[in-house]
Write an enzyme that holds these catalytic residues in place. Sequence first.
Site, mmCIF file in Angstrom:
data_model
loop_
_atom_site.group_PDB
_atom_site.id
_atom_site.type_symbol
_atom_site.label_atom_id
_atom_site.label_comp_id
_atom_site.label_asym_id
_atom_site.label_seq_id
_atom_site.Cartn_x
_atom_site.Cartn_y
_atom_site.Cartn_z
ATOM 1 N N THR A 123 16.153 -1.330 0.864
ATOM 2 C CA THR A 123 15.025 -1.753 0.023
ATOM 3 C C THR A 123 15.486 -2.816 -0.968
ATOM 4 O OG1 THR A 123 13.986 0.385 0.284
ATOM 5 C CG2 THR A 123 13.268 -0.928 -1.600
ATOM 6 N N HIS A 159 6.077 -2.517 -2.009
ATOM 7 C CA HIS A 159 6.369 -1.226 -2.643
ATOM 8 C C HIS A 159 5.072 -0.567 -3.131
ATOM 9 C CE1 HIS A 159 10.316 0.661 -3.959
ATOM 10 N NE2 HIS A 159 9.468 1.503 -4.498
ATOM 11 N N GLN A 199 16.707 5.378 4.081
ATOM 12 C CA GLN A 199 16.444 4.241 3.185
ATOM 13 C C GLN A 199 17.533 4.153 2.139
ATOM 14 O OE1 GLN A 199 15.047 4.845 -0.274
ATOM 15 N NE2 GLN A 199 15.527 2.709 -0.709
ATOM 16 N N LYS A 231 13.588 -3.954 3.685
ATOM 17 C CA LYS A 231 12.259 -3.514 3.226
ATOM 18 C C LYS A 231 11.905 -4.228 1.922
ATOM 19 C CE LYS A 231 9.706 0.718 2.003
ATOM 20 N NZ LYS A 231 9.610 0.735 0.543
ATOM 21 N N SER A 288 14.315 8.829 1.619
ATOM 22 C CA SER A 288 14.682 7.985 0.483
ATOM 23 C C SER A 288 16.062 8.340 -0.054
ATOM 24 C CB SER A 288 13.646 8.178 -0.629
ATOM 25 O OG SER A 288 14.134 7.671 -1.850
ATOM 26 N N ARG A 323 1.826 6.789 -0.470
ATOM 27 C CA ARG A 323 1.193 7.780 -1.351
ATOM 28 C C ARG A 323 0.371 8.874 -0.660
ATOM 29 N NH1 ARG A 323 0.711 2.879 -3.787
ATOM 30 N NH2 ARG A 323 1.497 2.577 -5.893
HETATM 31 C C1 FNR Z 1 7.780 4.811 -3.251
HETATM 32 N N1 FNR Z 1 8.374 3.831 -2.450
HETATM 33 C C2 FNR Z 1 9.724 3.880 -2.225
HETATM 34 N N2 FNR Z 1 10.316 2.952 -1.419
HETATM 35 C C3 FNR Z 1 11.633 3.010 -1.148
HETATM 36 O O1 FNR Z 1 12.131 2.174 -0.400
HETATM 37 N N3 FNR Z 1 12.400 4.033 -1.666
HETATM 38 C C4 FNR Z 1 11.872 4.984 -2.481
HETATM 39 O O2 FNR Z 1 12.569 5.885 -2.934
HETATM 40 C C5 FNR Z 1 10.511 4.903 -2.804
HETATM 41 N N4 FNR Z 1 9.944 5.800 -3.639
HETATM 42 C C6 FNR Z 1 8.585 5.785 -3.857
HETATM 43 C C7 FNR Z 1 8.020 6.776 -4.664
HETATM 44 C C8 FNR Z 1 6.650 6.808 -4.837
HETATM 45 C C9 FNR Z 1 6.046 7.892 -5.665
HETATM 46 C C10 FNR Z 1 5.824 5.845 -4.192
HETATM 47 C C11 FNR Z 1 4.328 5.888 -4.302
HETATM 48 C C12 FNR Z 1 6.389 4.869 -3.419
HETATM 49 C C13 FNR Z 1 7.554 2.806 -1.775
HETATM 50 C C14 FNR Z 1 7.106 3.299 -0.400
HETATM 51 O O3 FNR Z 1 8.173 3.386 0.501
HETATM 52 C C15 FNR Z 1 6.068 2.372 0.228
HETATM 53 O O4 FNR Z 1 6.567 1.051 0.271
HETATM 54 C C16 FNR Z 1 4.725 2.349 -0.515
HETATM 55 O O5 FNR Z 1 4.404 3.622 -1.016
HETATM 56 C C17 FNR Z 1 3.634 1.897 0.451
HETATM 57 O O6 FNR Z 1 2.430 1.762 -0.197
HETATM 58 P P1 FNR Z 1 1.278 2.898 -0.194
HETATM 59 O O7 FNR Z 1 1.141 3.418 1.223
HETATM 60 O O8 FNR Z 1 1.711 3.945 -1.173
HETATM 61 O O9 FNR Z 1 0.088 2.117 -0.658
#
Ligand code: FNR
Length: 378
Positions: free
Chosen positions: A169, A275, A141, A251, A119, A330
């Site tokens: 993203t 997300h 990302q 994304k 990230s 997560r």
């Molecule tokens: C994210 N996600 C995310 N996406 C992204 O493109 N850059 C980021 O910095 C972050 N940071 C982030 C922090 C936290 C705590 C979470 C839970 C999620 C989104 C992540 O890439 C992804 O799209 C989702 O987490 C997918 O869903 P599930 O697997 O958590 O249900």
Amino acid sequence: YEIYLNGMTGAVPRLPTDLTLLEEVTEQRLGTGPVGYVAGSAGNGRTAHANRAALDRLRIVPRVLRDISKRDLSVEVLGARLPAPFALAPVGVLSIMHPGAEPAAARAAAAQGVPFILSSASSTPMEKVAEAMGDSERWFQLYWPKDRDVTLSFLSRAKKCGFSALFVTLDTPLLAWRPRDLDQAYLPFLHGVGTANYFTDPAFQAGLAKPVHEDLNAAVLHWVQMFSDPSKTWPDLAFLRENWDGPIVLKGIQHPDDARRAADFGVDGIVVSNHGGRQVNGAIGSADALPGVVEAVGDRLTVLFDSGIRTGDDIFKALALGARAVLLGRPYAYGLGLDGQAGVEHVIRCLLAEFDLTLALSGHSTPGELTPDALAPI
Ligand code: FNR
């Protein structure tokens, strides 16, 4: 069988093998503070719920008497051969879960041979994380900064660090209404967490009157202005295309028309993602959005999927609907919080073992065999 064999000496796994239990266990062991940031969603959680409901509604129809003795989970994604149709999604601020943060997660991914998507909002500068990444595929990302010089600097640093693909993203031009964070008045970035790539960046530093360590508040305020640019539109993508020579993946796509625009523009892939339900409350479940997007661009773009993946059968279902591979968010952050690198490895191994068994027990030997026919019509 490794777990059962270890069990002959009385050893049982340190973490649950049913990954849907991880959120609860993490809250029990680590409290609800930072865990709330990870577990939380937009609004009252309707989209996060819809993500699960969309996957749960699908049903696998197993087949029998097919030779499933030799299986190969590997797939080709963005020019790389991956051991399984799986990667770790970009998750920012991992240091709130564990001091080992992104390097620990990256080492886990490398040990299991799966790609780690770093990230922009990592708690550790990308150069340090890259050192931990070994030979595994590394993708970066981008939260697209407002300032062109900072954007260019991020791209050139990422290139130097060996990141091959750029995941841009697009669903986070603003941070959503997230009651769990609002109620705690907690946003890690305002404490200088998740800002490491920015604070170490020469182009970012050039916009500050004093060095970061002399005036953290000013640096944080500069970050707030820099983090994203809600005025961006499709033509702005040309700037990234001109300045990044590897694959570009968008994304946060949910609508077939956006997928078509992405394909017309000439990117290499998209992630069908909302997300993890953290942005628009009341939105379509990501797996409900997937078939329409695949129908629109499945033959033109690499379609990846995330939001709600928790079990091996979830991976099976996303692939059957036409995704080339899935990303996990997560659950690996919980694994990291509970047991550092080993916890992330546990999550990856359990999920892929369960996927392998689901594939086999449903009568398939490779991900490429999966089509909507493997699911009951709905
Ligand atoms: C994210 N996600 C995310 N996406 C992204 O493109 N850059 C980021 O910095 C972050 N940071 C982030 C922090 C936290 C705590 C979470 C839970 C999620 C989104 C992540 O890439 C992804 O799209 C989702 O987490 C997918 O869903 P599930 O697997 O958590 O249900």
